[in-house]
Motif scaffolding. Structure first.
Motif, PDB file in Angstrom:
ATOM      1  N   HIS A   1       0.833  -1.204   0.000  1.00 30.32           N
ATOM      2  CA  HIS A   1       0.000   0.000   0.000  1.00 30.32           C
ATOM      3  C   HIS A   1       0.868   1.254   0.000  1.00 30.32           C
ATOM      4  N   PRO A   2       0.432   2.281  -0.722  1.00 24.06           N
ATOM      5  CA  PRO A   2       1.166   3.551  -0.707  1.00 24.06           C
ATOM      6  C   PRO A   2       1.221   4.134   0.710  1.00 24.06           C
ATOM      7  N   THR A   3       2.287   4.835   0.995  1.00 22.27           N
ATOM      8  CA  THR A   3       2.457   5.496   2.295  1.00 22.27           C
ATOM      9  C   THR A   3       2.787   6.958   2.051  1.00 22.27           C
ATOM     10  N   ALA A   4       2.867   7.705   3.125  1.00 25.90           N
ATOM     11  CA  ALA A   4       3.228   9.116   3.003  1.00 25.90           C
ATOM     12  C   ALA A   4       4.630   9.273   2.424  1.00 25.90           C
ATOM     13  N   ALA A   5       5.511   8.335   2.740  1.00 23.64           N
ATOM     14  CA  ALA A   5       6.893   8.404   2.260  1.00 23.64           C
ATOM     15  C   ALA A   5       7.024   7.908   0.817  1.00 23.64           C
ATOM     16  N   VAL A   6       6.263   6.840   0.489  1.00 24.94           N
ATOM     17  CA  VAL A   6       6.342   6.248  -0.855  1.00 24.94           C
ATOM     18  C   VAL A   6       4.927   6.175  -1.432  1.00 24.94           C
ATOM     19  N   SER A   7       4.636   7.080  -2.350  1.00 31.69           N
ATOM     20  CA  SER A   7       3.271   7.150  -2.890  1.00 31.69           C
ATOM     21  C   SER A   7       2.991   6.042  -3.903  1.00 31.69           C
ATOM     22  N   ALA A   8       4.047   5.541  -4.582  1.00 28.04           N
ATOM     23  CA  ALA A   8       3.856   4.488  -5.584  1.00 28.04           C
ATOM     24  C   ALA A   8       4.958   3.449  -5.424  1.00 28.04           C
ATOM     25  N   PRO A   9       4.841   2.582  -4.413  1.00 27.09           N
ATOM     26  CA  PRO A   9       5.897   1.586  -4.177  1.00 27.09           C
ATOM     27  C   PRO A   9       6.012   0.594  -5.330  1.00 27.09           C
ATOM     28  N   VAL A  10       7.219   0.100  -5.539  1.00 32.99           N
ATOM     29  CA  VAL A  10       7.435  -0.928  -6.558  1.00 32.99           C
ATOM     30  C   VAL A  10       6.824  -2.229  -6.051  1.00 32.99           C
ATOM     31  N   GLN A  11       5.889  -2.759  -6.824  1.00 30.21           N
ATOM     32  CA  GLN A  11       5.142  -3.927  -6.381  1.00 30.21           C
ATOM     33  C   GLN A  11       5.890  -5.219  -6.698  1.00 30.21           C
ATOM     34  N   PRO A  12       5.691  -6.260  -5.851  1.00 29.22           N
ATOM     35  CA  PRO A  12       6.273  -7.573  -6.148  1.00 29.22           C
ATOM     36  C   PRO A  12       5.769  -8.118  -7.480  1.00 29.22           C
ATOM     37  N   GLU A  13       6.522  -9.015  -8.069  1.00 30.22           N
ATOM     38  CA  GLU A  13       6.152  -9.591  -9.363  1.00 30.22           C
ATOM     39  C   GLU A  13       4.798 -10.294  -9.294  1.00 30.22           C
ATOM     40  N   ALA A  14       4.480 -10.908  -8.153  1.00 28.65           N
ATOM     41  CA  ALA A  14       3.189 -11.601  -8.007  1.00 28.65           C
ATOM     42  C   ALA A  14       2.025 -10.628  -8.118  1.00 28.65           C
ATOM     43  N   VAL A  15       2.194  -9.423  -7.590  1.00 25.63           N
ATOM     44  CA  VAL A  15       1.143  -8.401  -7.669  1.00 25.63           C
ATOM     45  C   VAL A  15       0.959  -7.954  -9.113  1.00 25.63           C
ATOM     46  N   LEU A  16       2.057  -7.714  -9.814  1.00 26.73           N
ATOM     47  CA  LEU A  16       1.978  -7.293 -11.215  1.00 26.73           C
ATOM     48  C   LEU A  16       1.312  -8.367 -12.068  1.00 26.73           C
ATOM     49  N   THR A  17       1.596  -9.627 -11.769  1.00 35.34           N
ATOM     50  CA  THR A  17       0.951 -10.726 -12.496  1.00 35.34           C
ATOM     51  C   THR A  17      -0.549 -10.747 -12.224  1.00 35.34           C
TER      52      THR A  17
END
Length: 261
Positions: A195-211
């Motif tokens: 989930h996005p946070t105040a520090a990282v608005s668009a975190p790099v998602q794991p490969e499983a999430v992208l799939t």
């Protein structure tokens, strides 16, 4: 009021019986089951795509958050603009053929989105527009089939049931929305969505999430749409059959009007 009844004698035969018995009659209407199936397959794909687009744009395509509404607008705006076009096409070639054509375009669009690679932003919008061309038929065709089903039911039973038919369609649409949104969210959680946070608005998602995101934008709606295509192909009310239904209803009303006089 007698004049109105003379013109519309079916209004003199109100729907009676319990809700359960009415539902049994409605669900024994074979063409209605086909329309329900077509509608559910189409709307599940619509809602699934709408739910996953924000994740697809930001997490997979690595674009800014403000691009998500633009992609949704490309799909929905095209769908809205194509309504009159598909209405004209359906009048020329029939509702079934119009749905088959539109859904085929839709499948190509969804497949294109599935095959996209990050950075192919222009192609993303092209495929979104192509998907929107097909989405338009989901808004138009099942609802335009429903009056034919109601007339078929009237011919079989002598009663009009617009209320229960339309209510069921709206109710099923809400169920589709719930399943699609819940399915997307649950699959992302299971695959480890960050989930996005105040520090990282668009975190790099794991490969499983992208799939999971790509499956939700491509294969999942495509399978549903193919099921809809199969149902549409075997939909029993043809243009010729509908003309016969309308003719028989008109003859019945004329006979009833003559009896009243």
């Amino acid at each position: 009021s007698q004049a109105v009844l003379a013109q519309h004698p079916e209004e003199a035969a109100p729907v009676t019986g319990s809700l359960l018995s009415e539902l049994q009659i409605v669900f024994s209407n074979r063409p209605f089951l086909f329309v329900v199936g077509i509608y559910l397959c189409s709307w599940f794909s619509v809602q699934l795509t709408a739910a996953v687009i924000p994740y697809f744009v930001v997490s997979y395509m690595r674009l800014p958050q403000q691009d998500s509404p633009l992609v949704i607008l490309a799909v929905q705006g095209t769908a809205l603009g194509m309504l009159s076009v598909w209405n004209w096409i359906s009048q020329k070639v029939g509702k079934k053929v119009a749905y088959l054509l539109g859904t085929s375009c839709w499948i190509v669009g969804q497949g294109g989105l599935f095959l996209l690679q990050p950075g192919q932003t222009t192609l993303m919008y092209v495929f979104a527009v192509l998907a929107g061309v097909g989405v338009s038929t989901a808004y138009l065709i099942p609802w335009s089939m429903l009056p034919d089903v109601i007339e078929f039911d009237e011919l079989q039973t002598g009663q009009r049931r617009e209320g229960i038919f339309y209510s069921l369609m709206v109710f099923l649409q809400k169920i589709c929305l719930g399943f699609a949104v819940a399915g997307v969210l649950q699959s992302l959680e299971w695959s480890g969505y960050l989930h996005p946070t105040a520090a990282v608005s668009a975190p790099v998602q794991p490969e499983a999430v992208l799939t999971a995101i790509r499956l939700a934008i491509g294969p999942a709606p495509t399978i549903s749409l193919i099921c809809g295509l199969i149902l549409a192909y075997f939909y029993p009310i043809t243009r010729e059959m509908h003309q016969q239904i309308v003719l028989q209803l008109q003859e019945r009303r004329e006979r009833s009007s003559g009896d009243r006089e």
